[in-house]
Write an enzyme that holds these catalytic residues in place. Structure first.
Site, PDB file in Angstrom:
ATOM      1  N   HIS A   1       5.132   6.275  -2.809  1.00 49.00           N
ATOM      2  CA  HIS A   1       6.414   6.874  -3.235  1.00 49.00           C
ATOM      3  C   HIS A   1       6.175   8.308  -3.698  1.00 49.00           C
ATOM      4  CE1 HIS A   1       7.236   2.492  -4.688  1.00 49.00           C
ATOM      5  NE2 HIS A   1       7.590   2.604  -3.427  1.00 49.00           N
TER       6      HIS A   1
ATOM      7  N   CYS B   1       0.825  -1.203   0.000  1.00 47.38           N
ATOM      8  CA  CYS B   1       0.000   0.000   0.000  1.00 47.38           C
ATOM      9  C   CYS B   1       0.866   1.263   0.000  1.00 47.38           C
ATOM     10  CB  CYS B   1      -0.895  -0.005   1.232  1.00 47.38           C
ATOM     11  SG  CYS B   1       0.057   0.064   2.772  1.00 47.38           S
TER      12      CYS B   1
ATOM     13  N   ALA C   1       3.276   1.645   2.848  1.00 47.84           N
ATOM     14  CA  ALA C   1       4.496   0.853   2.629  1.00 47.84           C
ATOM     15  C   ALA C   1       5.451   1.608   1.710  1.00 47.84           C
ATOM     16  CB  ALA C   1       4.151  -0.514   2.044  1.00 47.84           C
TER      17      ALA C   1
ATOM     18  N   ARG D   1      13.196  -4.319   6.063  1.00 44.20           N
ATOM     19  CA  ARG D   1      13.780  -4.129   4.735  1.00 44.20           C
ATOM     20  C   ARG D   1      15.300  -4.056   4.669  1.00 44.20           C
ATOM     21  NH1 ARG D   1      11.643  -2.361  -0.114  1.00 44.20           N
ATOM     22  NH2 ARG D   1      12.980  -0.560  -0.259  1.00 44.20           N
TER      23      ARG D   1
END
Lengths: 479, 525
Positions: A195, A62, A65, A96
């Site tokens: 992003h 999503c 994220a 990550r």
């Protein structure tokens, strides 16, 4: 024995077969995302960046994220608050491997999880008051924090909280940037909008509200690394090459990055962008506003690394160009030795890739450098411009799948029996159970770095150890 | 920079001995690069200032500030409801969870469970986006059920919610009924559901909600009635990272007794499938027929009280006897479970269990010198903390800090009662609603010898140098321990050995300096 020595598969028929399983409405929608690459194609002939269909087991995440997990999370000297219920921050906590150097909990917070832990009353009465308190407490307990970001979870946008007002007020109070990010998970269709939102917030809340550090002295060789999250140290094994050719990397976005590096970025002579998908927005903005050119590069595998180093050097003077040649020449014996060692073990092996927004094309030549072949590739959250760029990397007849469903990927892999599947953690064990070697290509399967010349040696070793491990040979019981 | 000469020396990386992140970045060229980056570009704080603040965070003064926090939660020991509900659903035969709401949540839950169990994890989302936030997610439910049913051929779809669907108030019962009228799934296809708002409780509440949701679906919702009872005993394991080993151990114990034990939600096979060339999307699990029949069981045991309050109440209303435990580990907690099984079944405790018990006690006696008086911090879910605390007390160890972000005042009292029952509990205290950043302060100001928890505790281990023993979910950075039980006498033995191994490794690591400490580097311990 190679598992891929099968008779050729009619890919178009395979796609049609797989689509058969869907109810009609969904079949039509999914058909647009699957294709076989044609000769001379300008793009991959698939639709992308479209809503996932309910119930099909998309692999996507999503917007939260994309913002907290990808863009903002790695900025190490800030505290990123997962604002809302406890889960989002919990699941994305330390997942990550964005490596950084710092004293965690004191001057860096990358592997910690901060949340406003919303309760029912916060939903009912709003969470702004709590957010005030969260920011105060964070600033008091972590006095060396250089800034705070508010990463919104779904409820924030639904209950009408004014996190921008809180941010402005608290920023003035504590004298540090407090940055609100509207990355609620229901926005957009994947990580990708996250992003974009995160990029826009850097534009509006960093560039427009802060200044480059006083005393920052520019040089003609100042560049940035944009879109490298330093997974397993990728940005470091990239930075070292740029420094070796004589450039000065003034900022890393965002792996091992700091707020100061973001602030100083408008001082760069050129922005070098690795993950185009997640950070092209800010590069385009800086081009428009500050006249900073940007260039995409690819540090996966020696062919692309050399080409990229030359392209980067071409933007600078002769010294840099000569240095680039010297650096390429310096690494060549090691690269030759890596290829000599591993190519014989990997030649002709077939790979199917399914990752995020960059690597499904960017890693292709690293595999090619080892004599391997890409027979299928696809993205979780690419846009059309990514698929245009992909056609350059893969050959005619490659199976292309956008926002693939678990069902489709399983059927494709079952039919094509590649020698390696390169995808994510949710896919890993599915294909290993099927007896197929697998590498996680988001996290480098806890290895890395894979970027740069140093990374290529690790990449080659890892592909070999996956494909040539004896475990695949004992899978079938003799009875 | 441009006047810098390109080095002519050979590079550190080599094909013969590939350096990856463990060693590559310790090479001098990288260390120099890190120094340059820090000095020229990071604009961080001075080393002295960082060291000063680092020391300050270890003080009583800092602890007081830390414990005065009211709003921010830092490194909690809890997840949100849906992952618990998903885990619960995945323990039923052929069951696919459908998570109604934003899709990213499902990616997170699957990832989290997969990283612990090293197994595939299947669940779908109804992929609600902005339009669904405005208009509601009914169409997402209709399409989601239809697609999931067609593609993945489940025997049951268990629906749960993300906080997005909860905030906008989607009505699962109505939506599912509506989807059935639209032929998303056949009318008689089981679609139990649970509302699982992430802003209420935690994963253990989600677990409770889903088990209750499934049982309500098959047993009927609210009316009180006495069904004819049989000799079967139901057992609800709760959210348990060691479920693979533990559920199998429970079945083994039932086999020893000759009890017909019905585990309600058994993930042990689904989360531990073989690698033989065939991918099993679903494997094992409690059969739907058995769920239906379980209403007739004479009793239900919950292994984790805080995972099942609503469920147990519901079952009680169906006329069953219920019994609850708190993640029973060790000799006496296992004794209580065994006695309860004997009592409920009317069967004598089998000799084989007597033998197992004796062997466990024998092992503890053999090793007690290394455990006696050792101080421990324990954190995790409320039931795990209770079970672990009891076992430590029994070993002569001292549980000092017992912490659970999901822990309530009631839980604190319960832990205190356990501590009060043993002289080894004198220095112990329970911290409900606190997190691992609180625990950091506790450890710095009141040191312990060992820490018991999950992988997230490795940061505490790094900061405080207190060795960590991983005994609860999630365990991401060690492999396969979840395949071994922690319950039953056999499980207690495993836990004992895990603790002892860490203690012995620690002793060796602290006595191995040649010529200085290695007189204690003993061959025999």
């Amino acid at each position: 024995m190679s598992l891929s020595e099968n008779t050729p598969v009619d890919l178009k028929a395979l796609v049609n077969d797989v689509l058969e399983a869907y109810p009609e409405k969904s079949r039509k929608r999914r058909a647009k995302h699957l294709n076989v690459l044609e000769a001379e194609a300008k793009d991959c002939g698939v639709k992308s960046n479209i809503k996932s269909i309910p119930g099909v087991m998309t692999i996507r995440g999503c917007a939260y994220a994309g913002s907290k997990g990808v863009v903002w999370g790695p900025i190490k000297d800030m505290i990123h608050i997962s604002h809302g219920p406890v889960g989002c921050g919990y699941y994305s906590w330390s997942g990550r491997r964005n490596y950084y150097i710092g004293d965690t909990g004191i001057d860096s917070w990358g592997t910690m999880h901060f949340t406003s832990d919303f309760q029912e009353k916060d939903i009912v009465f709003g969470g702004d008051k709590k957010l005030h308190k969260v920011i105060e407490e964070v600033n008091e307990l972590f006095p060396l924090v250089n800034g705070i970001s508010i990463q919104s979870e779904c409820p924030i946008g639904l209950i009408g909280d004014d996190i921008e007002a809180v941010s402005r007020l608290k920023s003035a109070e504590i004298g540090k940037p407090v940055i609100p990010v509207r990355c609620e998970g229901f926005r957009g269709v994947s990580q990708s909008l996250g992003h974009h939102i995160a990029n826009d917030v850097i534009r509006d809340w960093v560039f427009d509200k802060t200044e480059p550090k006083p005393g920052f002295v520019s040089t003609p060789y100042d560049v940035t690394i944009i879109g490298d999250y330093n997974i397993g140290g990728d940005a470091w094994s990239s930075r070292i090459l740029l420094e070796e050719i004589g450039l000065r990397v003034i900022a890393q976005w965002s792996g091992d990055g700091t707020l100061a590096e973001l602030e100083n970025t408008p001082k760069a002579k050129v922005n070098l962008i690795h993950c185009y998908r997640s950070m092209n927005y800010i590069a385009r903005h800086m081009e428009e506003k500050y006249n900073i050119p940007w260039m995409e590069y690819n540090f996966f595998g020696p062919s692309q690394i050399a080409e990229s180093l030359r392209k980067i050097a071409a933007l600078f003077d002769d010294t840099i160009k000569e240095n680039a040649e010297k650096v390429i020449a310096r690494y060549q014996p090691m690269v030759d030795a890596v290829i000599a060692k591993y190519r014989t073990r990997l030649e002709g092996k077939k790979v199917m890739i399914y990752v995020g927004g960059l690597r499904p094309r960017h890693v292709a030549d690293a595999y090619h450098d080892l004599g391997m072949e890409i027979i299928g590739t696809g993205y979780e959250f690419a846009h059309n411009d990514d698929y245009q760029r992909t056609a350059h990397y893969v050959k005619e007849g490659t199976l292309i799948y956008d926002d693939v469903t678990a069902f489709e990927l399983e059927k494709f892999v079952e039919a094509l029996r590649p020698d390696l599947v390169a995808s994510g953690i949710k896919e890993k064990y599915v294909f290993q159970k099927m007896g197929l070697p697998f590498r996680q290509m988001h996290s480098w399967d806890y290895s890395g770095p894979y970027h740069g010349y140093d990374g290529f040696a690790i990449f080659a070793r890892d592909m070999d150890l996956a494909i040539n491990n004896p475990v695949w040979g004992v899978m079938k019981a003799p009875f | 920079m441009s006047d810098k000469e390109v080095s002519q020396s050979a590079v550190s990386q080599s094909a013969d001995k590939v350096l990856d992140h463990f060693t590559l970045f310790r090479q001098p060229e990288y260390k120099a690069m890190f120094e340059r980056k820090k000095a020229e570009f990071e604009y961080g704080h001075s080393d002295e200032e960082v060291a000063r603040v680092a020391e300050w965070t270890k003080t009583e003064e800092y602890k007081a500030k830390n414990f005065a926090r009211e709003a921010v939660v830092i490194n909690p020991t809890k997840a949100c409801q849906p992952i618990g509900a998903m885990f619960a659903a995945q323990g039923f035969e052929g069951t696919l969870p459908l998570v109604h709401g934003s899709q990213g949540c499902v990616a997170y839950y699957r990832t989290h469970l997969t990283r612990h169990f090293k197994e595939p994890n299947s669940a779908v989302s109804s992929s609600m986006t902005e339009d669904a936030a405005v208009f509601g997610g009914l169409n997402n439910m209709i399409d989601g059920l239809a697609n999931a049913y067609s593609l993945y051929k489940p025997k049951m779809i268990a629906v749960l919610t993300t906080c997005m669907a909860e905030v906008i108030g989607d009505d699962l019962q109505g939506f599912i009924a509506n989807a059935k009228t639209k032929d998303s799934v056949p009318a008689d296809f089981p679609v139990p559901y649970a509302h699982t708002p992430a802003f209420v409780g935690s994963h253990i509440v989600g677990y409770d909600n889903m088990i209750k949701g499934v049982l309500s679906y098959f047993w009927g919702a609210s009316e009180k009635y006495d069904t004819p009872k049989n000799e079967t005993i139901n057992l609800i394991p709760g959210f348990d990272g060691f479920a693979v080993g533990n559920n199998r151990e429970l079945k083994k114990i039932a086999g020893q007794f000759g009890i017909n034990l019905q585990i309600l939600s058994d993930v042990s096979d689904n989360f531990d499938t073989p690698m033989d060339g065939e991918y099993r999307m679903y494997d094992g699990g409690t059969k739907i027929e058995d769920v239906k029949a379980a209403v007739h069981s004479k009793a239900t045991i919950s292994m984790q009280e805080y995972n099942t309050p609503q469920t147990l109440q519901f079952i009680k209303e169906k006329g069953q006897e219920v019994a609850k435990f708190n993640y029973p580990m060790g000799v006496t907690a296992t004794d209580e479970l065994i006695v309860k099984l004997a009592e409920l079944s009317g069967k004598a405790v089998p000799d084989s269990l007597r033998l197992e018990r004796g062997r466990l006690v024998d092992a503890i006696a053999d090793s007690h010198t290394h455990l006696h008086g050792k101080r421990f911090a324990v954190y995790g879910d409320p039931d795990f903390c209770l079970g672990m605390t009891r076992f430590l007390l029994e070993l002569g160890a001292e549980p000092v800090h017992i912490l659970s972000t999901s822990g309530s005042k009631k839980w604190e009292k319960q832990v205190q009662k356990v501590l009060d029952g043993s002289p080894f509990g004198a220095s112990g205290k329970a911290y409900g609603g606190k997190d691992l950043w609180h625990l950091r302060s506790l450890i710095f100001t009141d040191k312990v010898d060992y820490l018991i928890g999950n992988s997230y505790g490795k940061y505490l281990e790094r900061d405080t140098k207190v060795p960590l023993i991983r005994l609860t979910y999630p365990i991401f950075d060690r492999h396969h321990h979840h395949r071994y039980p922690t319950w039953g006498y056999q499980g207690a033995l495993n836990v004992l050995v895990r603790i002892l191994d860490r203690i012995f490794d620690d002793i060796d690591a602290n006595t191995n300096t040649v010529g200085q400490t290695d007189y204690s580097f003993d061959l025999v311990r």
